[in-house]
Design an enzyme around this catalytic site. Structure first.
Site, PDB file in Angstrom:
ATOM      1  N   HIS A  11      36.114  32.632 -78.338  1.00 47.66           N
ATOM      2  CA  HIS A  11      36.472  33.512 -79.466  1.00 47.66           C
ATOM      3  C   HIS A  11      37.685  32.981 -80.241  1.00 47.66           C
ATOM      4  CE1 HIS A  11      33.545  36.121 -77.550  1.00 47.66           C
ATOM      5  NE2 HIS A  11      34.189  35.926 -76.422  1.00 47.66           N
ATOM      6  N   GLU A  27      40.644  39.540 -75.789  1.00 44.71           N
ATOM      7  CA  GLU A  27      40.110  38.435 -74.993  1.00 44.71           C
ATOM      8  C   GLU A  27      40.526  37.073 -75.555  1.00 44.71           C
ATOM      9  OE1 GLU A  27      35.838  38.236 -74.767  1.00 44.71           O
ATOM     10  OE2 GLU A  27      35.923  36.367 -73.634  1.00 44.71           O
ATOM     11  N   HIS A  80      36.512  32.592 -70.700  1.00 44.00           N
ATOM     12  CA  HIS A  80      36.241  33.920 -71.269  1.00 44.00           C
ATOM     13  C   HIS A  80      36.712  35.013 -70.322  1.00 44.00           C
ATOM     14  CE1 HIS A  80      33.446  33.061 -74.718  1.00 44.00           C
ATOM     15  NE2 HIS A  80      33.495  31.870 -74.135  1.00 44.00           N
ATOM     16  N   GLU A 144      34.040  33.477 -66.513  1.00 41.20           N
ATOM     17  CA  GLU A 144      34.451  34.842 -66.864  1.00 41.20           C
ATOM     18  C   GLU A 144      35.499  35.251 -65.830  1.00 41.20           C
ATOM     19  OE1 GLU A 144      33.451  36.506 -69.479  1.00 41.20           O
ATOM     20  OE2 GLU A 144      31.381  35.972 -69.970  1.00 41.20           O
TER      21      GLU A 144
HETATM   22 ZN   LIG Z   1      33.942  36.043 -74.334  1.00 40.50          ZN
END
Ligand SMILES: [Zn+2]
Length: 179
Positions: A11, A27, A80, A144
């Site tokens: 992102h 995030e 992430h 993640e």
């Molecule tokens: Zn993400």
């Protein structure tokens, strides 16, 4: 020659990614901070490190993969944070594109090292058709770290010491796999 690690902070810019309802933590910020910490550790260990972004800028998924391909990265690591509607969901997981590949074994090694360092629930590794994993030409994984939708994990992700531990855990996994 040094092993080339391409780090992709997920992102950024006009795409903040997941946002913690409890703290407002974005995030894109966490991803970038952990990525820069990871890069500093790997550089100090003699790796050649490059990033898709080092600031809060927008970047398409295909551009991220193209940068890694053009640089000739040996490994691609996208960072992430997870999010789910169910705020009780928690833990760490890592994605790769295809089963029975180097990427799957790389994902397993990094995910285990990360969980060992940060101590969250191990959700394991899973094959997933994600653009950055599909379009990259080297073993590629997407980590993640934890769930921003989970209040306790959002709290952790908001602390520098936890983010440093995330970077240490991922770096340990990369070192295990590449040495
Ligand atoms: Zn993400």
């Amino acid at each position: 020659m040094a092993v080339k690690i391409f780090i992709d902070p997920g992102h950024g810019g006009d795409n903040p990614g997941a946002i913690a309802k409890t703290t407002g933590l974005e995030e894109a910020y966490v991803n970038l901070d952990v990525s820069l910490r990871l890069g500093r550790i790997l550089t100090s260990w003699g790796y050649d490190v490059n990033y898709s972004r080092t600031e809060n800028t927008s970047l398409s998924l295909s551009a991220r993969a193209a940068m890694a391909n053009q640089w000739g990265a040996d490994y691609f690591v996208s960072i992430h944070c997870n999010s789910a509607i169910n705020t009780s969901y928690n833990g760490t997981e890592t994605f790769y594109y295809r089963e029975r590949t180097t990427a799957e074994r790389f994902a397993q090694t990094v995910n285990t090292a990360l969980v060992n360092q940060i101590g969250l629930v191990d959700l394991g590794v899973k094959a997933r058709d994600l653009a950055v994993l599909r379009l990259t030409r080297m073993p590629a994984i997407l980590v993640e770290l934890a769930f921003l939708s989970n209040p306790a994990e959002a709290q952790l992700l908001g602390t520098a010491s936890f983010r440093e531990n995330c970077a240490i855990g991922i770096a340990n996994g990369i070192a295990q796999f590449t040495s």
